[in-house]
Motif scaffolding. Structure first.
Motif, short mmCIF file in Angstrom:
data_model
loop_
_atom_site.label_atom_id
_atom_site.label_comp_id
_atom_site.label_asym_id
_atom_site.label_seq_id
_atom_site.Cartn_x
_atom_site.Cartn_y
_atom_site.Cartn_z
N TRP A 59 -1.84 -11.18 -1.49
CA TRP A 59 -0.38 -11.26 -1.62
C TRP A 59 0.25 -9.86 -1.63
O TRP A 59 1.25 -9.60 -0.98
CB TRP A 59 -0.06 -12.02 -2.90
CG TRP A 59 1.38 -12.44 -3.11
CD1 TRP A 59 2.15 -12.13 -4.19
CD2 TRP A 59 2.18 -13.30 -2.29
NE1 TRP A 59 3.38 -12.73 -4.09
CE2 TRP A 59 3.43 -13.46 -2.93
CE3 TRP A 59 1.96 -13.95 -1.08
CZ2 TRP A 59 4.46 -14.23 -2.40
CZ3 TRP A 59 2.99 -14.72 -0.53
CH2 TRP A 59 4.22 -14.85 -1.18
N VAL A 60 -0.38 -8.94 -2.37
CA VAL A 60 0.12 -7.56 -2.44
C VAL A 60 -0.03 -6.88 -1.09
O VAL A 60 0.89 -6.20 -0.62
CB VAL A 60 -0.60 -6.77 -3.56
CG1 VAL A 60 -0.26 -5.27 -3.47
CG2 VAL A 60 -0.22 -7.32 -4.93
N ILE A 134 -9.57 -0.23 3.32
CA ILE A 134 -8.59 -0.37 2.24
C ILE A 134 -7.82 -1.68 2.38
O ILE A 134 -7.64 -2.42 1.42
CB ILE A 134 -7.60 0.82 2.24
CG1 ILE A 134 -8.35 2.14 2.07
CG2 ILE A 134 -6.58 0.65 1.10
CD1 ILE A 134 -7.46 3.38 2.23
N PHE A 135 -7.38 -1.98 3.61
CA PHE A 135 -6.64 -3.21 3.92
C PHE A 135 -7.46 -4.04 4.91
O PHE A 135 -7.15 -4.08 6.09
CB PHE A 135 -5.28 -2.88 4.54
CG PHE A 135 -4.23 -2.43 3.57
CD1 PHE A 135 -3.19 -3.29 3.20
CD2 PHE A 135 -4.26 -1.16 3.02
CE1 PHE A 135 -2.21 -2.88 2.31
CE2 PHE A 135 -3.27 -0.74 2.13
CZ PHE A 135 -2.25 -1.60 1.77
N PRO A 136 -8.54 -4.69 4.44
CA PRO A 136 -9.37 -5.47 5.36
C PRO A 136 -8.60 -6.65 5.94
O PRO A 136 -7.80 -7.28 5.25
CB PRO A 136 -10.53 -5.96 4.48
CG PRO A 136 -9.99 -5.93 3.08
CD PRO A 136 -9.00 -4.80 3.05
N THR A 137 -8.79 -6.90 7.23
CA THR A 137 -8.07 -8.01 7.87
C THR A 137 -8.92 -9.26 8.00
O THR A 137 -8.39 -10.35 8.18
CB THR A 137 -7.58 -7.60 9.28
OG1 THR A 137 -8.67 -7.07 10.02
CG2 THR A 137 -6.48 -6.55 9.20
N ASN A 138 -10.23 -9.12 7.93
CA ASN A 138 -11.10 -10.30 8.10
C ASN A 138 -11.21 -11.08 6.79
O ASN A 138 -11.43 -10.51 5.73
CB ASN A 138 -12.50 -9.87 8.54
CG ASN A 138 -12.49 -9.28 9.93
OD1 ASN A 138 -11.72 -9.69 10.79
ND2 ASN A 138 -13.34 -8.28 10.16
N ALA A 151 -2.21 0.69 -3.34
CA ALA A 151 -0.98 -0.10 -3.14
C ALA A 151 0.14 0.42 -4.03
O ALA A 151 1.30 0.56 -3.59
CB ALA A 151 -1.25 -1.57 -3.42
N LYS A 152 -0.18 0.73 -5.29
CA LYS A 152 0.83 1.25 -6.22
C LYS A 152 1.38 2.58 -5.74
O LYS A 152 2.59 2.84 -5.82
CB LYS A 152 0.21 1.42 -7.62
CG LYS A 152 0.00 0.11 -8.35
CD LYS A 152 -0.61 0.37 -9.73
CE LYS A 152 -0.79 -0.94 -10.49
NZ LYS A 152 -1.38 -0.73 -11.83
N LYS A 153 0.51 3.42 -5.23
CA LYS A 153 0.95 4.73 -4.75
C LYS A 153 1.87 4.58 -3.54
O LYS A 153 2.90 5.25 -3.43
CB LYS A 153 -0.28 5.58 -4.38
CG LYS A 153 0.04 7.06 -4.20
CD LYS A 153 -1.25 7.86 -4.14
CE LYS A 153 -0.95 9.35 -4.09
NZ LYS A 153 -2.20 10.15 -4.06
N ILE A 154 1.51 3.68 -2.63
CA ILE A 154 2.35 3.43 -1.45
C ILE A 154 3.73 2.92 -1.88
O ILE A 154 4.77 3.42 -1.43
CB ILE A 154 1.69 2.39 -0.51
CG1 ILE A 154 0.44 2.99 0.15
CG2 ILE A 154 2.68 1.94 0.57
CD1 ILE A 154 -0.38 1.98 0.94
#
Length: 216
Positions: A59-60, A134-138, A151-154
């Motif tokens: 979700w994040v 970091i952001f896996p799509t599978n 995610a928090k830093k972004i």
């Protein structure tokens, strides 16, 4: 949305290519679910809540990518009035100055002009969201333990784009008739980061008064 604003947004004038989720993937379905809630006019406080049975990391991840694309677009619409001359310092009014730091060229917090800061920021976020580690799509590929930290830093850094746009360029936003659109995007962002405690309160301080009027 005004005709002038539609023309700007139809150009899809972003700093970077949009990061998209591929159809058929779990995150594409989750992205569509999130969009459907917004399009249905669901209260934004309700729309950000984690759907039953869904994973918080998923979700994040979906929201980080969506906010990156949308805030990228918002900044793109006012970037012609944000120059080294008009904004020699990346700031949010006289009390807040943001310095850039990364693991490469700027190892210490460095004062930069707003457009230079924005360019480095969008570059950096683009690298993060396109990094499969970091952001896996599978589906089934686990998120790294550091995912929520990244995610928090972004999100904290994206908030600074709102601060700069609201405090230094809101006349331009209003001129284009984009005020309602930017306000809705900001409220959505604010409700999301506070729902999951993804941004420190001190980061939210520069827009505290405006947020109180708009979101409470």
């Amino acid at each position: 949305m005004s005709m002038a604003l539609k023309q700007v947004f139809n150009k899809d004038r972003t700093f970077r290519p949009k990061r998209k989720f591929e159809p058929g993937t779990q995150r594409f379905d989750l992205h569509k679910k999130a969009q459907a809630s917004l399009n249905a006019g669901l209260d934004l406080k309700m729309a950000v809540q984690l759907p039953h049975g869904e994973d918080l990391n998923d979700w994040v991840a979906v929201h980080v990518v969506d906010f990156f694309n949308r805030i990228n677009l918002i900044y793109g619409t006012i970037s012609d009035s944000c120059t080294d001359q008009t904004c020699p310092v990346m700031s949010g009014g006289p009390r807040y100055e943001y310095r850039w730091q990364d693991e490469h060229k700027y190892k210490r917090p460095t004062a930069l002009s707003a457009p230079k800061y924005m360019s480095l920021l969008m570059d950096w976020i683009e690298v993060q969201v396109n990094n499969e580690n970091i952001f896996p799509t599978n589906v089934g590929t686990p998120f790294p333990k550091t995912f929520m930290q990244v995610a928090k830093k972004i999100l904290s850094r994206l908030f600074r784009v709102f601060v700069h746009v609201y405090i230094h360029h809101f006349d331009r936003v209003s001129q284009m008739g984009a005020e309602a659109h930017v306000n809705t995007c900001y409220k959505h962002f604010y409700y999301f980061v506070t729902e999951f405690n993804l941004t420190e309160h001190k980061e939210l301080e520069p827009l505290k008064e405006m947020t109180s009027r708009m979101c409470h």
